[in-house]
Design an enzyme around this catalytic site. Structure first.
Site, PDB file in Angstrom:
ATOM      1  CB  SER A  39      33.089  42.287  15.714  1.00 32.70           C
ATOM      2  OG  SER A  39      32.215  43.355  15.967  1.00 32.70           O
ATOM      3  CG  HIS A  41      28.466  40.374  15.230  1.00 31.28           C
ATOM      4  ND1 HIS A  41      29.064  39.996  14.043  1.00 31.28           N
ATOM      5  CD2 HIS A  41      28.851  41.668  15.434  1.00 31.28           C
ATOM      6  CE1 HIS A  41      29.771  41.004  13.575  1.00 31.28           C
ATOM      7  NE2 HIS A  41      29.648  42.030  14.395  1.00 31.28           N
ATOM      8  CD  GLU A  71      28.094  36.894  11.873  1.00 30.62           C
ATOM      9  OE1 GLU A  71      28.613  36.084  11.089  1.00 30.62           O
ATOM     10  OE2 GLU A  71      28.759  37.748  12.492  1.00 30.62           O
ATOM     11  CG  ASN A 112      33.585  40.948  11.029  1.00 36.13           C
ATOM     12  OD1 ASN A 112      33.243  41.602  10.041  1.00 36.13           O
ATOM     13  ND2 ASN A 112      33.263  41.321  12.262  1.00 36.13           N
TER      14      ASN A 112
END
Length: 689
Positions: A399, A420, A432, A470
């Protein structure tokens, strides 16, 4: 007659054939061709409307979205079908969606292939059927069933379509021959518009609105669709059409429909990478390292798409437990009627345990999903380097971690990339795909193809801490934490952002994810440089107290046993005040508007940096990430679309306002933001040199 629409006379039947591949979209040429074909009835006694290729009309022509339609409009074409002097039978195969279903409802009868599906998916674009669907469908199936289809937006199979009265007969075998045979039995017209209006059913309408309020919270199209359906019972047909049209035009020109159309196209554009033209490798066997929640979900995602998977965990007990969890999830889906028990067991059987690392020797793509620590990741890739075929692609589900560093520890960095997934990986649509510095075009193209095969929405990201989603979340969470220290109660912060349209406030989300995740992540970061320690002061203290969130029964909120509903905790309110006092923070009332603005501006400003650095290829890719992975309200289009709605100049002025109050450390505008504010440009149109 055009090449797209042709006619054939077969005894007393006029066959109107449409051939507009790939999905027979109802563009201008189709509409005009059908209207012209209806002039050729001659002495025919009935007509069949039939589409070539794999489907009936799958909907409107997306190239016409946002433009004024050329005459004849869809409504004009449907009126011509209805006014045709002989019965017209719609022969439905594949799908009949949106305007395609409205077209079928303009015919006198509908015969449907057993494998076909129908539906009104327009609600996902912030609108509802606007060519008579809200007036005709209730006359066949009633108000409740119509509104349910419209607000749900999902497909209905052939059996259900006949059961509720939208179709008349199921076809097995040759659809066209069966449609002609069906047409021969029709001795007179049966225009849907001439059928009695539906019986008013306000209780059923209210029940459907209550269901939609949960899954389509904030979408204005929900109540407008209900108004249109109610008009089918309250008004004569032609007046009902006028009411439907007025409501439809009000929606289609509004900000929510504009935002949802933007996402519709953005999700299709995100699969395209500039300069990428290689043919992807063929993939057959997939491997997953790690059998926890994420690894199991990834394995299920591939098994659900029909692929064989090898699942391995260095802990044999964990592997056994992970497989048991996967099996229980499949059987739970079967018990709820989502899939058959046979299909559930078939999917489970596609996931086979590997006894050791050698079990990955034949895999084409192997995904690592182990604990988020660089040393552990490198150890896994060392093993994969040893056993995987040279042409196999190796992916990490990290992540946050640096994929270039992971790749550098392997023999061939060109075959390394990030995949991801978002939890639960078998449910969440976003993927992702992180392109490393040395990731080959072949590896990237193959990852994009794999995403398509498992029905994910892929977005390609460059390498940075947290990638697109993130990384942006950092500023969003920071401002929520600072608002809390400055005087806003946790529940007030969460309510403000929930009311904005987020599915959950950031503090409740932190409790759900586990406060220890952020705590552990910050241990490798520099306070004051990488993050504001005041923003996470409470969370860090709570972790050290053993309050890690929902999993320990208490975090920022408290939780009753067996209940995930966050409950404000007076003890935490006192602790926040204590921490603020210890750090010289003078508490005040923080309004909901300020909470939302600060969180959104921080999110947007980081997104602008991500765009300008080339981490994201385009602004709309960022929107796809947030709409599909973080619950950003689709009716707002994503953070960068929302930013363009606000305007770069406005955003720059408001960031400057907070810089004056809080300083420049966290409130320095992105250089690209300054540039677009000066030129009047938009994020959506900007492209990196």
């Amino acid at each position: 007659m055009s090449e797209i629409v042709t006619t054939e006379r077969r005894e007393d039947c006029l066959i109107i054939r449409v051939n507009n591949p790939p999905v027979n979209a109802l563009g201008h040429a189709v509409r005009a061709g059908i209207v012209d074909a209806l002039q050729e009835t001659g002495d025919a006694k009935y007509a069949v409307l039939h589409c070539e290729g794999r489907t009936f009309f799958a909907g409107a022509d997306i190239t016409e979205f946002g433009k004024s339609p050329l005459a004849p409009s869809l409504a004009d074409m449907i009126a011509a079908l209805e006014d045709c002097p002989i019965p017209v039978i719609a022969a439905i195969h594949g799908v009949a969606l949106g305007g395609g279903l409205e077209t079928a409802l303009g015919c006198d009868d509908r015969i449907i292939d057993r494998k076909a599906r129908i539906g009104f998916p327009e609600i996902d674009l912030g609108i509802f059927p606007g060519a008579g669907g809200t007036q005709r469908a209730p006359r066949l199936t009633g108000m409740a069933a119509t509104l349910s289809m419209i607000l749900d937006g999902k497909h209905v199979d052939a059996a259900r379509a006949v059961e509720i009265g939208l179709c008349d007969e199921i076809s097995d075998g040759d659809l066209l021959e069966n449609a002609i045979a069906f047409a021969r039995k029709q001795t007179q017209k049966r225009r849907v518009k001439d059928l009695p209006p539906p019986q008013p059913d306000q209780a059923a309408i209210d029940a459907e609105l209550a269901k939609a309020a949960k899954v389509r919270r904030g979408q204005v199209a929900v109540k407008k669709a209900a108004e249109a359906v109610i008009a089918s019972a309250a008004l004569p047909f032609e007046q009902g059409l006028e009411k439907e049209r007025d409501l439809f035009l009000e929606l289609i020109g509004g900000p929510q429909a504009r935002a949802m159309r933007h996402l519709f196209f953005a999700e299709r554009l995100s699969t395209r990478v500039d300069g990428l033209s290689v043919t992807p490798k063929s993939l057959g066997l997939f491997g997953v390292v790690g059998s926890g929640t994420m690894g199991g979900g990834i394995a299920m995602a591939f098994a659900n798409a029909g692929f064989s998977v090898r699942l391995f965990d260095a802990n044999a007990d964990a592997l056994k437990s992970g497989l048991e969890k996967i099996r229980s999830l499949y059987l739970a889906s079967a018990s709820k009627g989502r899939i058959s028990e046979a299909e559930a067991l078939d999917r489970f059987d596609r996931i086979q345990p590997a006894d050791d690392w050698k079990g990955f020797a034949a895999c084409d793509l192997i995904i690592e999903a182990v604990f988020e620590r660089m040393d552990i990741k490198k150890a896994v890739f060392a093993e994969l380097d040893r056993v995987a075929r040279p042409e196999a692609i190796l992916a990490t589900n990290t992540s946050y971690l640096d994929i270039n560093e992971i790749a550098a520890s392997t023999k061939d960095p060109s075959r390394i990339l990030g995949l991801h997934f978002f939890s639960p990986a078998n449910v969440m649509r976003l993927l992702e795909i992180v392109r490393g510095e040395k990731t080959s075009d072949m590896a990237l193209a193959t990852a994009l193809d794999a995403a398509r095969n498992i029905q994910k929405v892929p977005v390609v990201s460059g390498v940075c801490h947290g990638f697109i989603g993130n990384r942006m979340l950092k500023g969003y969470g920071r401002e929520a934490g600072l608002c809390m220290m400055e005087g806003a109660a946790p529940e007030a912060i969460d309510k403000a952002l929930y009311d904005f349209g987020m599915p959950m406030g950031p503090l409740a989300m932190a409790d759900l994810a586990g406060l220890d995740i952020g705590y552990d992540n910050r241990r490798s970061m520099t306070a004051g440089e990488d993050y504001d320690p005041l923003a996470s002061l409470l969370q860090d203290r709570l972790v050290e107290m053993g309050r890690k969130g929902q999993k320990t029964g208490a975090g920022i909120y408290k939780y009753e046993p067996g209940n995930r509903l966050p409950q404000p905790d007076p003890e935490i309110a006192s602790l926040i005040e204590q921490l603020a006092d210890e750090n010289g923070i003078r508490r005040r009332d923080v309004a909901a508007d300020e909470i939302v603005e600060r969180c959104m501006l921080a999110l947007i400003n980081e997104g602008v940096d991500i765009l300008s650095e080339g981490v994201a290829q385009r602004a709309s890719d960022i929107d796809v990430v947030y709409a599909n992975g973080y619950g950003f309200p689709r009716y707002r289009g994503g953070p960068m679309f929302y930013a363009d709605e606000l305007g770069a100049s406005h955003i720059l002025e408001r960031i400057g306002h907070y810089q004056d109050i809080h300083g420049a450390k966290w409130w320095t505008p992105s250089p690209l933001l300054r540039e677009l504010a000066a030129t009047g440009g938009t994020f959506g149109n900007w492209k990196k040199g």
